[in-house]
Write a protein that holds these residues in place. Structure first.
Motif, PDB file in Angstrom:
ATOM      1  N   ALA A 137      10.931  -2.712   7.136  1.00 48.52           N
ATOM      2  CA  ALA A 137      10.925  -3.929   6.321  1.00 48.52           C
ATOM      3  C   ALA A 137      11.259  -5.149   7.172  1.00 48.52           C
ATOM      4  N   GLN A 138      12.186  -5.009   8.101  1.00 44.40           N
ATOM      5  CA  GLN A 138      12.527  -6.111   9.007  1.00 44.40           C
ATOM      6  C   GLN A 138      11.327  -6.503   9.863  1.00 44.40           C
ATOM      7  N   LEU A 139      10.634  -5.504  10.398  1.00 45.32           N
ATOM      8  CA  LEU A 139       9.483  -5.776  11.248  1.00 45.32           C
ATOM      9  C   LEU A 139       8.376  -6.483  10.464  1.00 45.32           C
ATOM     10  N   ALA A 140       8.106  -6.004   9.249  1.00 42.39           N
ATOM     11  CA  ALA A 140       7.066  -6.621   8.429  1.00 42.39           C
ATOM     12  C   ALA A 140       7.450  -8.048   8.047  1.00 42.39           C
ATOM     13  N   ALA A 141       8.713  -8.242   7.675  1.00 40.59           N
ATOM     14  CA  ALA A 141       9.163  -9.579   7.293  1.00 40.59           C
ATOM     15  C   ALA A 141       9.033 -10.552   8.459  1.00 40.59           C
ATOM     16  N   ALA A 142       9.335 -10.083   9.669  1.00 41.67           N
ATOM     17  CA  ALA A 142       9.210 -10.944  10.851  1.00 41.67           C
ATOM     18  C   ALA A 142       7.764 -11.363  11.082  1.00 41.67           C
ATOM     19  N   ASP A 143       6.806 -10.549  10.614  1.00 39.70           N
ATOM     20  CA  ASP A 143       5.393 -10.883  10.734  1.00 39.70           C
ATOM     21  C   ASP A 143       4.866 -11.607   9.502  1.00 39.70           C
ATOM     22  N   GLY A 144       5.750 -11.899   8.559  1.00 41.37           N
ATOM     23  CA  GLY A 144       5.328 -12.595   7.349  1.00 41.37           C
ATOM     24  C   GLY A 144       4.546 -11.734   6.383  1.00 41.37           C
ATOM     25  N   ILE A 145       4.733 -10.409   6.448  1.00 41.67           N
ATOM     26  CA  ILE A 145       3.997  -9.480   5.584  1.00 41.67           C
ATOM     27  C   ILE A 145       4.902  -9.071   4.422  1.00 41.67           C
ATOM     28  N   THR A 146       4.439  -9.300   3.200  1.00 43.27           N
ATOM     29  CA  THR A 146       5.193  -8.915   2.010  1.00 43.27           C
ATOM     30  C   THR A 146       4.818  -7.493   1.616  1.00 43.27           C
ATOM     31  N   VAL A 147       5.831  -6.648   1.444  1.00 44.65           N
ATOM     32  CA  VAL A 147       5.623  -5.236   1.132  1.00 44.65           C
ATOM     33  C   VAL A 147       6.627  -4.818   0.059  1.00 44.65           C
ATOM     34  N   GLU A 148       6.213  -3.931  -0.826  1.00 51.25           N
ATOM     35  CA  GLU A 148       7.124  -3.306  -1.783  1.00 51.25           C
ATOM     36  C   GLU A 148       7.536  -1.952  -1.202  1.00 51.25           C
ATOM     37  N   TRP A 149       8.771  -1.860  -0.751  1.00 55.43           N
ATOM     38  CA  TRP A 149       9.264  -0.665  -0.061  1.00 55.43           C
ATOM     39  C   TRP A 149      10.075   0.199  -1.030  1.00 55.43           C
ATOM     40  N   THR A 150       9.803   1.511  -1.016  1.00 58.29           N
ATOM     41  CA  THR A 150      10.574   2.463  -1.824  1.00 58.29           C
ATOM     42  C   THR A 150      11.001   3.632  -0.951  1.00 58.29           C
ATOM     43  N   GLY A 151      12.272   3.965  -1.004  1.00 60.41           N
ATOM     44  CA  GLY A 151      12.771   5.167  -0.340  1.00 60.41           C
ATOM     45  C   GLY A 151      13.192   6.173  -1.394  1.00 60.41           C
ATOM     46  N   ALA A 152      12.827   7.430  -1.206  1.00 65.74           N
ATOM     47  CA  ALA A 152      13.178   8.477  -2.168  1.00 65.74           C
ATOM     48  C   ALA A 152      13.775   9.663  -1.439  1.00 65.74           C
ATOM     49  N   ASP A 153      14.909  10.133  -1.923  1.00 62.78           N
ATOM     50  CA  ASP A 153      15.563  11.317  -1.362  1.00 62.78           C
ATOM     51  C   ASP A 153      16.300  12.022  -2.491  1.00 62.78           C
ATOM     52  N   PRO A 154      16.127  13.348  -2.630  1.00 61.30           N
ATOM     53  CA  PRO A 154      16.778  14.057  -3.734  1.00 61.30           C
ATOM     54  C   PRO A 154      18.257  14.334  -3.520  1.00 61.30           C
TER      55      PRO A 154
END
Length: 233
Positions: A80-97
């Motif tokens: 997310a940090q890398l994408a934000a630095a490039d100005g790319i908006t992303v919806e990030w989801t992490g899933a772990d049981p």
């Protein structure tokens, strides 16, 4: 003392942090320190530059990305940090049981990044779909049946691409990790579990054979494997 045999996977080994009764303080310390360790060894910065960035910018809307088996959430937040630095908006989801990992990951939650305590089957049952599904250091934990189930589920959850990154088993990787991890290992499971992970991990040809013809297995960085496959969601 006999020489350690790394010619085949040692599937009988279990990592200490996978024990539900392991020391909770050492577990949380391990999950926190993964942020540093994965930054140094996981190769995701390189994968982002060479593969992910172009995928994330191929949509006319923010891409939806799932990190399946996201642990303490450090890989997802780094991407997310890398994408934000490039100005790319992303919806990030992490899933772990694992609720213990989920508790740790919640400390990294921020706008645009959501963590869920769920496995792949729960997400599928809920009708979830993502543009990209990825995982880090999950495959070596799985036996043959679990590997097929996990990768099939990851494909079902993705309408685009699936990327699974893991360690490449080898004597040099084992020796270098044993030395390099020592300064940051006290109070954690990092040394014992990391060395066990290497012994449980695949070599490139082994992983390609285990996954089958739908998957391309490459080595994006030293001691690393990356399996890329098509989504089916």
């Amino acid at each position: 003392m006999s020489r350690l045999d790394l010619s085949t996977r040692d599937e009988q080994l279990r990592e200490l942090m996978d024990d539900p009764d392991c020391d909770p303080q050492r577990l949380q310390a391990t999950l926190r320190r993964f942020g540093l360790v994965n930054r140094l060894i996981s190769g995701w910065d390189l994968i982002y530059r060479r593969r992910l960035r172009s995928l994330l910018t191929s949509f006319d809307r923010p891409a939806r990305v799932l990190d399946l088996g996201s642990g303490g959430g450090d890989v997802l937040t780094r991407l997310a940090q890398l994408a934000a630095a490039d100005g790319i908006t992303v919806e990030w989801t992490g899933a772990d049981p694992d609720p213990r990992a989920h508790e740790s990951a919640l400390r990294r939650a921020q706008p645009g990044i959501t963590f869920r305590c769920a496995d792949a089957e729960e997400l599928i049952s809920g009708g979830e779909s993502f543009d990209l599904v990825l995982s880090n250091h999950v495959l070596h934990h799985l036996d043959a049946d679990e590997l097929r189930q996990f990768t099939a589920a990851s494909q079902q959850l993705s309408s685009g691409t699936v990327l699974h990154a893991d360690i490449a088993r080898g004597r040099l990787a084992y020796g270098l990790y044993a030395v390099a991890i020592t300064p940051v290992a006290p109070g954690t499971f990092l040394r014992t579990d990391g060395l066990r992970s290497i012994r449980r991990s695949y070599q490139r040809a082994e992983l390609a054979a285990a996954l089958g013809p739908d998957w391309e297995v490459s080595s994006p960085a030293p001691f690393r494997l990356l399996a890329q496959g098509p989504g089916r969601g």
